[in-house]
Design a protein around this motif. Structure first.
Motif, PDB file in Angstrom:
ATOM      1  N   ASP A   1      28.229  -9.832  31.878  1.00  0.00           N
ATOM      2  CA  ASP A   1      28.876 -11.112  31.570  1.00  0.00           C
ATOM      3  C   ASP A   1      27.834 -12.220  31.353  1.00  0.00           C
ATOM      4  O   ASP A   1      28.109 -13.388  31.586  1.00  0.00           O
ATOM      5  CB  ASP A   1      29.823 -11.510  32.690  1.00  0.00           C
ATOM      6  N   SER A   2      26.621 -11.837  30.908  1.00  0.00           N
ATOM      7  CA  SER A   2      25.534 -12.809  30.780  1.00  0.00           C
ATOM      8  C   SER A   2      25.810 -13.864  29.719  1.00  0.00           C
ATOM      9  O   SER A   2      25.222 -14.943  29.748  1.00  0.00           O
ATOM     10  CB  SER A   2      24.216 -12.096  30.451  1.00  0.00           C
ATOM     11  N   LEU A   3      26.694 -13.577  28.741  1.00  0.00           N
ATOM     12  CA  LEU A   3      27.019 -14.539  27.687  1.00  0.00           C
ATOM     13  C   LEU A   3      28.407 -15.154  27.872  1.00  0.00           C
ATOM     14  O   LEU A   3      28.958 -15.724  26.937  1.00  0.00           O
ATOM     15  CB  LEU A   3      26.933 -13.868  26.321  1.00  0.00           C
ATOM     16  N   SER A   4      28.939 -15.021  29.046  1.00  0.00           N
ATOM     17  CA  SER A   4      30.278 -15.561  29.313  1.00  0.00           C
ATOM     18  C   SER A   4      30.296 -17.075  29.096  1.00  0.00           C
ATOM     19  O   SER A   4      29.464 -17.815  29.635  1.00  0.00           O
ATOM     20  CB  SER A   4      30.689 -15.241  30.745  1.00  0.00           C
ATOM     21  N   GLY A   5      31.243 -17.545  28.266  1.00  0.00           N
ATOM     22  CA  GLY A   5      31.359 -18.968  27.984  1.00  0.00           C
ATOM     23  C   GLY A   5      30.379 -19.483  26.950  1.00  0.00           C
ATOM     24  O   GLY A   5      30.374 -20.672  26.642  1.00  0.00           O
ATOM     25  N   LYS A   6      29.539 -18.603  26.395  1.00  0.00           N
ATOM     26  CA  LYS A   6      28.539 -19.011  25.415  1.00  0.00           C
ATOM     27  C   LYS A   6      28.959 -18.563  24.012  1.00  0.00           C
ATOM     28  O   LYS A   6      29.737 -17.619  23.842  1.00  0.00           O
ATOM     29  CB  LYS A   6      27.172 -18.417  25.744  1.00  0.00           C
ATOM     30  N   GLY A   7      28.463 -19.253  23.002  1.00  0.00           N
ATOM     31  CA  GLY A   7      28.746 -18.907  21.613  1.00  0.00           C
ATOM     32  C   GLY A   7      27.513 -18.370  20.912  1.00  0.00           C
ATOM     33  O   GLY A   7      26.377 -18.712  21.285  1.00  0.00           O
ATOM     34  N   TYR A   8      27.732 -17.516  19.932  1.00  0.00           N
ATOM     35  CA  TYR A   8      26.628 -16.952  19.154  1.00  0.00           C
ATOM     36  C   TYR A   8      26.970 -17.078  17.667  1.00  0.00           C
ATOM     37  O   TYR A   8      28.005 -16.563  17.211  1.00  0.00           O
ATOM     38  CB  TYR A   8      26.395 -15.484  19.511  1.00  0.00           C
ATOM     39  N   ILE A   9      26.113 -17.769  16.911  1.00  0.00           N
ATOM     40  CA  ILE A   9      26.337 -17.991  15.482  1.00  0.00           C
ATOM     41  C   ILE A   9      25.242 -17.256  14.700  1.00  0.00           C
ATOM     42  O   ILE A   9      24.054 -17.495  14.913  1.00  0.00           O
ATOM     43  CB  ILE A   9      26.311 -19.491  15.141  1.00  0.00           C
ATOM     44  N   GLU A  10      25.641 -16.354  13.794  1.00  0.00           N
ATOM     45  CA  GLU A  10      24.700 -15.556  13.004  1.00  0.00           C
ATOM     46  C   GLU A  10      24.579 -16.165  11.607  1.00  0.00           C
ATOM     47  O   GLU A  10      25.492 -16.092  10.796  1.00  0.00           O
ATOM     48  CB  GLU A  10      25.174 -14.106  12.903  1.00  0.00           C
ATOM     49  N   MET A  11      23.419 -16.786  11.324  1.00  0.00           N
ATOM     50  CA  MET A  11      23.173 -17.390  10.014  1.00  0.00           C
ATOM     51  C   MET A  11      22.333 -16.506   9.103  1.00  0.00           C
ATOM     52  O   MET A  11      22.128 -16.831   7.933  1.00  0.00           O
ATOM     53  CB  MET A  11      22.477 -18.744  10.186  1.00  0.00           C
TER      54      MET A  11
END
Length: 523
Positions: free
Chosen positions: A318-328
């Motif tokens: 759950d290390s990215l829980s609540g975080k966003g990741y945008i791939e450009m």
């Protein structure tokens, strides 16, 4: 001043695409390969613990050995730290301890080998080996005008074996063609020798914060309170980061070349101190940011960022829980879906954000942003999209943005090849390309994209302003063809255009603007 290292020192050596790895500086042997293209740069021959590999590492990429937290490391990297510590402990107990090293097995990079083969073939094409002259012997059984002057005309008689003969020897004359040849085609070697010299592509110009963004536009943007992590500072990435900083966003940055991070931080601190922090790994960016934005070169590097050593997803479940990741990064739909699964498995939100526009448009903050995936993340990042582009679209589920981006890129790629072939034909016909450009600009064909490329073709300057490098254009053409294979949609013109780009890259034009495809169509 950089620290001096010597044989026997345990260090951490950084290779391209990897975190600093535990290594031992060793003495080169007779079987050690040469340094290759970095022969003039100070470097050490090192042995990597764990992987049991060797390599030449530049001094600037070597740092003193320090232990690292092992919870988030890969199994192989943990093994490397264990072996390094065992060597240090044994060396302290016995100063004469010598580590038994495996034999050196270093294979030459396939890419370097292919490049050398291409250069050798090119030299042979430009300077073909001289063929020996061919001599012919002709038996003349009668008089030849200019050589014999018979006093009387005698009727021709059948010659017998006893009749004496005259032997002439002469060389075969090579056919000389006109500059255009009978069919408008000149000798290949001559054309290649007359090819205009293209200097090496210059390094990226130094970053000037004052050039990025429009002041009036920045004042209209209300920056998000979130902290944004940015991975990848290429032509597009550096411009986007500068516009984010100028619009008031807090940014954490990481790049494989740390010097780029330091330059951006220095310039940002000179205007808005404290807005930028630099980190050494993607994992550090993920831990200290609310939203992570990735903008690297190709799909392979994009995947490495999320699943490589010290990657964004290296933490707990759950290390990215609540975080966003945008791939450009410009990638294909399948890679985007794979990255989405990895991010989602760690509790994060995923959004693909493909951009349409050149480096200049990125500098001006006028990109067109195509997004798909998590709509809530799209809404939360409106201030970011306003800072980097003039408009942003949400297209639905993951995959639609990447497909749209590839479709637009093959339209541009095909149009550019057509433009290059048209100017090549004009040159072959003896027409002035400058006159053709003036006429072109008065027609309905004229648009900013083709007009900029036509200007480059006429001036044959493909290095001073690189709006889109040719390798990136060919990469997108290939990804579009891969997509067409999956859905069995024939792309005949795209396939042909892709071959033209591939041939241009073989001529060594990587790093230059895609308009240099003209050099391939002309020669």
């Amino acid at each position: 001043m950089a620290e001096e290292f010597k044989v026997g020192d345990v260090v951490r050596a950084r290779m391209k695409g990897f975190a600093p790895w535990p290594a031992l500086i060793v003495q080169p042997t007779s079987s050690t390969p040469t340094k290759g293209k970095n022969a003039k740069k100070p470097s050490h021959w090192v042995y990597f613990f764990g992987s049991k590999n060797y390599g030449w590492i530049e001094v600037k990429n070597i740092e003193p050995y320090t232990e690292s937290k092992k919870e988030h490391l890969s199994a192989q990297l943990q093994k490397a730290f264990v072996e390094a510590q065992e060597y240090i402990d044994k060396s302290k107990e016995n100063p004469k301890y010598v580590l038994e090293l495996p034999p050196e097995q270093v294979k030459e990079s396939e890419k370097e080998k292919e490049k050398e083969d291409c250069e050798e073939k090119f030299k042979q094409l430009v300077s073909p080996p001289k063929k020996p002259k061919k001599w012919f012997k002709i038996r003349v059984t009668g008089p030849i005008e200019g050589l014999t002057s018979p006093k009387k005309k005698t009727p021709l008689k059948r010659q017998n074996s006893e009749t004496s003969s005259v032997r002439l020897s002469f060389t075969k004359r090579s056919r000389v063609s006109s500059p255009g040849g009978a069919n408008g085609i000149s000798d290949v070697a001559t054309e290649l020798l007359n090819m205009p010299f293209l200097p090496d592509a210059p390094e990226n110009p130094s970053l000037d914060l004052c050039l990025y963004g429009d002041k009036s536009k920045s004042e209209e943007i209300t920056p998000s309170p979130k902290t944004f992590g940015f991975i990848g500072l290429g032509n597009i990435g550096a411009a986007v980061v500068m516009n984010l900083i100028k619009s008031g966003h807090r940014v954490n940055i990481y790049n494989r070349s740390p010097s780029k991070c330091e330059k951006i931080k220095e310039k940002a601190d000179a205007i808005k101190a404290g807005m930028v922090c630099t980190y050494k790994t993607p994992m550090d960016i993920a831990q200290n940011s609310d939203v992570i934005i990735c903008c690297v070169t190709d799909p392979t590097q994009a995947k490495e960022v999320v699943q490589g050593n010290c990657s964004v997803a290296s933490g707990d479940d759950d290390s990215l829980s609540g975080k966003g990741y945008i791939e450009m990064t410009g990638i294909d739909p399948e890679t985007s879906k794979d990255i989405c699964e990895i991010i989602s498995s760690k509790g994060g939100q995923y959004l693909e954000a493909q951009v349409q526009g050149s480096r200049q448009e990125a500098v001006e903050g006028n990109l067109v942003v195509l997004t798909a995936g998590d709509k809530r993340l799209f809404m939360d990042c409106q201030s970011v999209f306003k800072a980097m582009g003039k408009t942003a679209f949400f297209l639905g589920d993951v995959g639609y943005a990447t497909k749209t981006n590839l479709i637009l890129n093959i339209i541009k790629g095909i149009a550019l090849v057509g433009l290059a072939e048209g100017f090549s034909l004009a040159h072959r016909c003896g027409m002035s390309t400058k006159d053709l450009l003036n006429i072109f600009q008065l027609t309905s064909l004229n648009c900013k994209y083709l007009n900029d490329k036509a200007d480059m073709i006429v001036s044959q300057d493909f290095s001073s302003q690189v709006y889109q490098a040719i390798e990136h254009m060919q990469k997108d053409m290939k990804l579009a063809l891969d997509l067409s294979d999956q859905i069995k949609q024939p792309l005949l013109v795209t396939s042909t255009a892709n071959e033209v780009y591939k041939n241009s890259r073989r001529l060594g034009y990587d790093g230059r603007d895609a308009a240099c495809v003209y050099m391939r169509t002309r020669y």
